[in-house]
Design a protein around this motif. Structure first.
Motif, PDB file in Angstrom:
ATOM      1  N   LEU A  50      -2.697   1.601  -8.871  1.00 35.57           N
ATOM      2  CA  LEU A  50      -3.051   1.197  -7.358  1.00 35.57           C
ATOM      3  C   LEU A  50      -4.307   0.376  -7.552  1.00 35.57           C
ATOM      4  O   LEU A  50      -5.370   0.878  -8.230  1.00 35.57           O
ATOM      5  CB  LEU A  50      -3.074   2.341  -6.510  1.00 35.57           C
ATOM      6  CG  LEU A  50      -3.598   1.978  -5.180  1.00 35.57           C
ATOM      7  CD1 LEU A  50      -2.670   1.555  -4.382  1.00 35.57           C
ATOM      8  CD2 LEU A  50      -4.206   3.286  -4.305  1.00 35.57           C
ATOM      9  N   PHE A 107     -10.504   5.692   0.103  1.00 35.58           N
ATOM     10  CA  PHE A 107      -9.134   5.769  -0.005  1.00 35.58           C
ATOM     11  C   PHE A 107      -8.621   7.236  -0.205  1.00 35.58           C
ATOM     12  O   PHE A 107      -9.336   8.079  -0.965  1.00 35.58           O
ATOM     13  CB  PHE A 107      -8.569   5.177  -1.110  1.00 35.58           C
ATOM     14  CG  PHE A 107      -8.849   3.785  -1.177  1.00 35.58           C
ATOM     15  CD1 PHE A 107      -8.090   2.677  -0.749  1.00 35.58           C
ATOM     16  CD2 PHE A 107      -9.952   3.352  -1.487  1.00 35.58           C
ATOM     17  CE1 PHE A 107      -8.253   1.347  -0.473  1.00 35.58           C
ATOM     18  CE2 PHE A 107     -10.612   2.055  -1.511  1.00 35.58           C
ATOM     19  CZ  PHE A 107      -9.676   0.989  -1.050  1.00 35.58           C
ATOM     20  N   SER A 147      -8.074  -1.636   1.814  1.00 31.51           N
ATOM     21  CA  SER A 147      -6.992  -2.383   1.369  1.00 31.51           C
ATOM     22  C   SER A 147      -6.742  -2.028  -0.089  1.00 31.51           C
ATOM     23  O   SER A 147      -7.735  -1.957  -0.807  1.00 31.51           O
ATOM     24  CB  SER A 147      -6.440  -3.675   1.724  1.00 31.51           C
ATOM     25  OG  SER A 147      -7.545  -4.471   1.206  1.00 31.51           O
ATOM     26  N   PHE A 204       0.765  -1.184  -0.127  1.00 28.04           N
ATOM     27  CA  PHE A 204       0.039  -0.010  -0.039  1.00 28.04           C
ATOM     28  C   PHE A 204       0.951   1.383   0.046  1.00 28.04           C
ATOM     29  O   PHE A 204       1.778   1.275   0.832  1.00 28.04           O
ATOM     30  CB  PHE A 204      -0.918   0.164   1.309  1.00 28.04           C
ATOM     31  CG  PHE A 204      -1.965   1.035   1.256  1.00 28.04           C
ATOM     32  CD1 PHE A 204      -3.135   0.856   0.568  1.00 28.04           C
ATOM     33  CD2 PHE A 204      -1.832   2.196   1.884  1.00 28.04           C
ATOM     34  CE1 PHE A 204      -4.176   2.133   0.436  1.00 28.04           C
ATOM     35  CE2 PHE A 204      -2.716   3.254   1.784  1.00 28.04           C
ATOM     36  CZ  PHE A 204      -3.870   2.977   1.220  1.00 28.04           C
ATOM     37  N   THR A 215      -6.428   4.716   4.439  1.00 21.60           N
ATOM     38  CA  THR A 215      -7.633   4.026   4.011  1.00 21.60           C
ATOM     39  C   THR A 215      -8.030   3.214   5.458  1.00 21.60           C
ATOM     40  O   THR A 215      -7.441   3.089   6.188  1.00 21.60           O
ATOM     41  CB  THR A 215      -7.252   2.781   2.785  1.00 21.60           C
ATOM     42  OG1 THR A 215      -8.439   2.462   2.449  1.00 21.60           O
ATOM     43  CG2 THR A 215      -6.426   1.899   3.279  1.00 21.60           C
ATOM     44  N   GLU A 217      -3.150  -2.217  -3.200  1.00 21.27           N
ATOM     45  CA  GLU A 217      -1.881  -2.437  -3.455  1.00 21.27           C
ATOM     46  C   GLU A 217      -1.401  -2.006  -4.902  1.00 21.27           C
ATOM     47  O   GLU A 217      -1.910  -1.929  -5.872  1.00 21.27           O
ATOM     48  CB  GLU A 217      -1.621  -4.205  -3.461  1.00 21.27           C
ATOM     49  CG  GLU A 217      -2.144  -4.935  -4.387  1.00 21.27           C
ATOM     50  CD  GLU A 217      -1.957  -6.391  -4.187  1.00 21.27           C
ATOM     51  OE1 GLU A 217      -0.855  -6.883  -4.941  1.00 21.27           O
ATOM     52  OE2 GLU A 217      -2.547  -6.923  -3.269  1.00 21.27           O
TER      53      GLU A 217
END
Length: 406
Positions: free
Chosen positions: A120, A128, A106, A97, A103, A108
């Motif tokens: 992302l 987010f 989640s 992250f 956030t 990545e």
């Protein structure tokens, strides 16, 4: 038959967010199979193949060409003069992250085969928020790329720019007094119609709502480029070359907007959203005054493919602005100077900057009819930075084109 997908209520949130904010994501996500690490610098050559397999959605899609330069002939978006927030995820590790985000869910950092740079991926529904400098001024622009996988009906993607009482609790953004929210519904119901919705709030008693179709959101092979332009009370929103909204009284001119909130209501295996190339710039464009009175105009609105002198079509509005001045004053002559950041080889950057300046000259001549003898070109490579080269925003400011009156 195209049908417009309407959001029933602005204040209804489709998912209950239970986690408390903020929660920095510190655990590294499991490495995905077949990911390629890419340093995602602005001048790195992308991987292009006749067919592109999207490793993150486990689908193979035929690569299609993005919109041509001429399709942007009515595009009048001009980015702000100084980049203050820039995120291409190049400083983070694949699978992590990003450090400068918060956030309650989640996500990545990933790469997608056939798509340059990093993205992302929102792996869990929630909100987010990038930690960009705030509050934002009354004149700013914000841009990002949105790439989605295989959406389902109603799987909307929301971005809200708001004045939050507590930036540590952005999940409550629908309650903020000053805000504007954009719902990008990439649902595929078999009719290939994407729905979009805009809602702005100037005070606790006034809502401005609108709806529109955005079929370009159904292109699963190419990212949609989202451009947002706030000028005091006025807000314009573009999806690729199409102006979706132009609302003169969308937000209070005194609003101290301080947060960019992305909200994802679905993040299942078949509903995937990826964002990249976020760019927040401030300062109202004042091309005519700066060029005529200061003899120089510096723009960050002419963009190029990575490691290339090919101009991106979303640069059309900036080029048209300069062409308009040259047509208004036919006696003017201009030198076009390209600049790069410090990444890469010095000699290669110098050559690239010269080729990019030449490409701008060619475009002004071929697309707008400006006589070539009125334009000279040069390139400085990385030799004349105007910002630091140790962070993404500084590098974005150094990548620029200058027009100098001669």
């Amino acid at each position: 038959m195209r049908q417009l997908l309407l959001l029933i209520s602005f204040l209804v949130i489709t998912v209950v967010i239970q986690a408390q904010f903020p929660k920095k994501i510190l655990d590294k996500a499991k490495e995905k199979v077949n990911k390629k690490i890419d340093n995602a610098t602005a001048d790195k050559t992308p991987n292009t193949t006749p067919e592109t397999k999207n490793e993150e959605t486990s689908t193979t899609t035929k690569k299609e060409e993005p919109a041509s330069f001429k399709t942007y002939s009515k595009f009048d978006f001009i980015p702000g003069e100084k980049v203050i927030g820039y995120e291409d995820f190049s400083t983070g590790n694949i699978g992590d992250f990003p450090a400068a985000w918060n956030t309650n869910a989640s996500a990545e950092i990933i790469t997608v085969e056939g798509k340059p740079g990093r993205w992302l991926w929102f792996t869990k529904h929630g909100v987010f928020i990038p930690e960009f400098p705030a509050p934002f001024p009354e004149d700013f622009t914000f841009e990002f790329d949105l790439l989605h996988g295989i959406p389902i009906n109603g799987a909307g993607f929301t971005i809200c720019i708001a004045e939050l009482e507590n930036v540590n609790q952005p999940q409550y953004y629908p309650n903020s007094t000053n805000q504007f929210t954009i719902e990008l519904n990439t649902a595929n119901t078999g009719t290939e119609t994407g729905g979009t919705r805009f809602a702005g709030r100037k005070n606790s008693n006034t809502d401005i709502q609108n709806n529109s179709e955005a079929p370009m959101l159904n292109d699963h092979n190419n990212p949609a480029h989202i451009s947002i332009w706030r000028q005091k009370e006025r807000v314009r929103v573009y999806v690729n070359e199409q102006k979706i909204w132009d609302v003169p009284k969308a937000i209070s001119k005194d609003a101290k907007l301080n947060a960019i909130v992305f909200s994802v209501s679905y993040a299942e295996e078949t509903v995937k959203h990826f964002i990249g190339n976020l760019r927040l710039a401030v300062g109202a464009p004042d091309t005519r005054n700066k060029f005529l009175n200061q003899n120089k105009w510096v723009t960050h609105g002419i963009l190029f493919d990575v490691n290339s002198d090919k101009i991106k079509p979303e640069s059309y509005g900036t080029l048209k602005e300069m062409a308009g001045i040259l047509k208004e004053f036919p006696e003017l002559k201009v030198k076009i100077v390209g600049h790069t950041d410090a990444d890469g080889n010095d000699a290669a950057n110098l050559d690239l900057s010269k080729r990019r300046a030449a490409a701008v000259k060619t475009s002004l001549a071929s697309e707008f009819g400006i006589t070539e003898t009125r334009m000279e070109t040069d390139g400085k490579g990385e030799s004349e930075p105007i910002d630091k080269n140790d962070n993404p925003a500084g590098k974005a400011n150094n990548r620029r084109v200058e027009f100098i009156k001669i």
